[in-house]
Design a protein around this motif. Sequence first.
Motif, PDB file in Angstrom:
ATOM      1  N   VAL A 159       0.489  -0.723  -0.128  1.00 27.09           N
ATOM      2  CA  VAL A 159       0.213  -0.168   0.183  1.00 27.09           C
ATOM      3  C   VAL A 159       0.472   0.981  -0.327  1.00 27.09           C
ATOM      4  CG1 VAL A 159      -1.551   1.718   1.438  1.00 27.09           C
ATOM      5  CG2 VAL A 159      -1.938  -1.238   1.295  1.00 27.09           C
ATOM      6  N   GLY A 163      -2.887   6.527  -3.269  1.00 24.92           N
ATOM      7  CA  GLY A 163      -4.422   5.677  -3.259  1.00 24.92           C
ATOM      8  C   GLY A 163      -5.347   5.889  -2.966  1.00 24.92           C
ATOM      9  N   ALA A 164      -4.953   7.074  -2.400  1.00 25.63           N
ATOM     10  CA  ALA A 164      -6.321   7.422  -1.654  1.00 25.63           C
ATOM     11  C   ALA A 164      -7.409   7.918  -3.158  1.00 25.63           C
ATOM     12  CB  ALA A 164      -6.300   8.797  -0.472  1.00 25.63           C
ATOM     13  N   LYS A 165      -8.928   7.678  -3.034  1.00 25.96           N
ATOM     14  CA  LYS A 165      -9.758   8.547  -4.005  1.00 25.96           C
ATOM     15  C   LYS A 165     -11.242   9.096  -2.536  1.00 25.96           C
ATOM     16  CE  LYS A 165      -9.013   6.095  -7.694  1.00 25.96           C
ATOM     17  NZ  LYS A 165      -6.811   6.134  -7.096  1.00 25.96           N
ATOM     18  N   ASP A 168     -13.542   8.213   0.308  1.00 23.69           N
ATOM     19  CA  ASP A 168     -12.121   7.262   0.906  1.00 23.69           C
ATOM     20  C   ASP A 168     -12.455   6.950   2.681  1.00 23.69           C
ATOM     21  OD1 ASP A 168     -12.326   5.557  -1.359  1.00 23.69           O
ATOM     22  OD2 ASP A 168      -9.965   5.931  -1.454  1.00 23.69           O
ATOM     23  N   LYS A 232      -7.749  -4.095   2.608  1.00 21.71           N
ATOM     24  CA  LYS A 232      -6.778  -3.710   1.365  1.00 21.71           C
ATOM     25  C   LYS A 232      -7.390  -1.674   1.965  1.00 21.71           C
ATOM     26  CE  LYS A 232      -3.422  -3.279  -1.789  1.00 21.71           C
ATOM     27  NZ  LYS A 232      -2.389  -3.467  -2.870  1.00 21.71           N
ATOM     28  N   THR A 234      -6.276   1.749   0.713  1.00 18.75           N
ATOM     29  CA  THR A 234      -6.154   2.473  -0.960  1.00 18.75           C
ATOM     30  C   THR A 234      -4.964   3.309  -0.698  1.00 18.75           C
ATOM     31  OG1 THR A 234      -7.931   4.662   0.024  1.00 18.75           O
ATOM     32  CG2 THR A 234      -8.139   2.333  -1.450  1.00 18.75           C
ATOM     33  N   SER A 235      -4.967   4.195   0.916  1.00 19.95           N
ATOM     34  CA  SER A 235      -3.306   4.627   1.120  1.00 19.95           C
ATOM     35  C   SER A 235      -2.952   4.265   2.348  1.00 19.95           C
ATOM     36  CB  SER A 235      -3.812   6.255   0.504  1.00 19.95           C
ATOM     37  OG  SER A 235      -4.205   6.602   1.507  1.00 19.95           O
ATOM     38  N   SER A 254      -1.747  11.523  -2.998  1.00 21.53           N
ATOM     39  CA  SER A 254      -3.473  10.307  -3.991  1.00 21.53           C
ATOM     40  C   SER A 254      -4.362  11.680  -5.001  1.00 21.53           C
ATOM     41  CB  SER A 254      -4.427  10.079  -2.557  1.00 21.53           C
ATOM     42  OG  SER A 254      -3.556   9.289  -1.909  1.00 21.53           O
ATOM     43  N   THR A 298      -6.161   5.036   4.489  1.00 20.10           N
ATOM     44  CA  THR A 298      -8.112   5.297   3.672  1.00 20.10           C
ATOM     45  C   THR A 298      -8.463   4.127   3.410  1.00 20.10           C
ATOM     46  OG1 THR A 298      -6.637   5.856   2.027  1.00 20.10           O
ATOM     47  CG2 THR A 298      -7.458   7.921   3.492  1.00 20.10           C
ATOM     48  N   SER A 300     -11.897   2.529   1.667  1.00 19.88           N
ATOM     49  CA  SER A 300     -13.228   2.793   0.447  1.00 19.88           C
ATOM     50  C   SER A 300     -14.483   2.350   1.545  1.00 19.88           C
ATOM     51  CB  SER A 300     -13.430   1.772  -1.121  1.00 19.88           C
ATOM     52  OG  SER A 300     -14.757   1.083  -1.466  1.00 19.88           O
TER      53      SER A 300
END
Lengths: 350, 350
Positions: A159, A163-165, A168, A232, A234-235, A254, A298, A300
């Motif tokens: 990780v 990758g954070a969206k 999240d 998992k 995301t960050s 991110s 973070t 989902s």
Amino acid sequence: MIEDSLNSRTNLSELGEFGLIDLLTKNLDIKLSSTVKGIGDDAAVMDFQDKQILVTTDLLVEGVHFDLAYTPLKHLGYKAVMVNLSDVYAMNGVATQITVSIAVSNRFPVEALEELYAGIETASKIYNVDVVGGDTTSSTKGLLISITALGMASKEDVVYRSGAKPNDLLVVSGDLGAAYMGLQILEREKAVFKVNPNSQPDLDAYTYLIERQLKPEARKDIPPLLKKLEVKPTSMIDISDGLSSEVIHLCKNSGVGVNLYEDKIPLDPTVIAACEEFEVDSTTIALSGGEDYELLFTVSQEDFPKIKANPHLSIIGHMTEAGEGMHLITRGNTKIPLIAKGWNAMDKEN
Amino acid sequence: MIEDSLNSRTNLSELGEFGLIDLLTKNLDIKLSSTVKGIGDDAAVMDFQDKQILVTTDLLVEGVHFDLAYTPLKHLGYKAVMVNLSDVYAMNGVATQITVSIAVSNRFPVEALEELYAGIETASKIYNVDVVGGDTTSSTKGLLISITALGMASKEDVVYRSGAKPNDLLVVSGDLGAAYMGLQILEREKAVFKVNPNSQPDLDAYTYLIERQLKPEARKDIPPLLKKLEVKPTSMIDISDGLSSEVIHLCKNSGVGVNLYEDKIPLDPTVIAACEEFEVDSTTIALSGGEDYELLFTVSQEDFPKIKANPHLSIIGHMTEAGEGMHLITRGNTKIPLIAKGWNAMDKEN
């Protein structure tokens, strides 16, 4: 051989060739199958099969990162390991090996270094990592510890910070601010001791805070917990500088914004009590204090049911579109820009 | 941005958050496919497929390992990388990544660190390694550099210190003693300069010696050369402490003895000339000088035809049964016990 006592003093120069290294490393057994060859050759040899390798390094300098007036050397050794392992766990990995380099002035007897290594050894046992190398040298002043940690993870498990969206959830393990308040307690007692060396401080009420400062624990348990929960992140990042600084890292890496809720920040009751005693704002301490070595990550929105009731985890906010900026939503429902504090341009890991 | 000039002085504290790291690392590109993620996360991520991983680390401390009175920072950065890569090559591996940590006092301007990093960058380009992380912190005194190098090798290619057998040939790359004599030249000039700061030394005759001291080259070429020659050493070590100390390491780790022939020790003519000038014995310098960063290894007798005429390699002795001991055979055909010199109990890598 040298007596195992802090009262004995063996000068560093008394040990013969390699004697010091042999003495300091004699209890460091190899525990992992990934360690093919540890101490004793030009380089250590590892075999991680098909895993990806994680590498991180940290320097701890006397007078900058620690004060030996109130830091037992054993704790210092332990903490130096934790600081590094925390970075491996922040990649969602398993820490496996460390190298330990120390530069030390003649004012330290051999027994002091044995204490330091005892802490390193304890940490390596509890956290199941092998000490596979290092370098020991003299310094013109003080003590410096440089540790490099290796870890491993399957490619699909690693990780990053990036990758954070938007939408999240922002999650943190444990609680924040205790290590910083522990440091305030220790600094206060040091000042008191200078005025009156016979004072007998009663620090019972501050045990948790002092322990968080002197003997922090890296969150080895979080990556397997997340795996078990089938989450998992995301960050992810570890909290070394302070919550606000680390949240900003996740956002910038991110390309997202954040709403962080003041009333959701996990604080231990002893932190709140100490903040009242020192007349400082507990939110500021959590945001800027640092050295918590908790994991910030973070996930989902879909994973909300999996983590909402977990006692190790607190949901403290959510990510937004980058254009919305990075904000703290206060208890009074005011939206204020999040700014990085607690950092120091001269103490940055890269 | 800051001018790229040594005449400008930017105080370290003037740079904002992460500004220093960004500045110092901006030219460090990722070159290798094994580097999945370099600087910029909690840990670097590497993927070595099915290779074994080599890890080694070294500390260089101002006032102990280098003297900035005559060591250009760019050279220092270069040498700090070489010292580590040499250990990877001594395992018969390929160096791939390094982490660079520095502790530095305020007396150094940013431009000084840029010089240091320029040397690191040059080394990483020439030796094809990626800088994947590090730590930058302040120190209370002086400059300290801690580098960890990673490398890789196929399991069947890794060469340890422990595989030498009786009758194996003892081989060394390059020539010995030059780095130590270079140091003597530099120390002499420093002393002269103290007495007369206007002296203009003519150091042309000592170029090779000074270069070997200030800007050594690790023997990256030797592992592929051996591969090409279809020779796998039975044991190998790099020469950092001096030939005698390293020969003894190979013997002790392999459980063998040695006969080392004085007349076979490779010496550059300028080393012999400098030894005459300084009235020191050139064999003693080669045996005990150190910092040559040549590779010392043993090969089976069968491999003699493959290496005998190679200009990079000198056969300097042969291994014996352990019971025969470790000896230097002098030019006068006297057999004297080999003793480790050039070591210092406080500067040992493990």
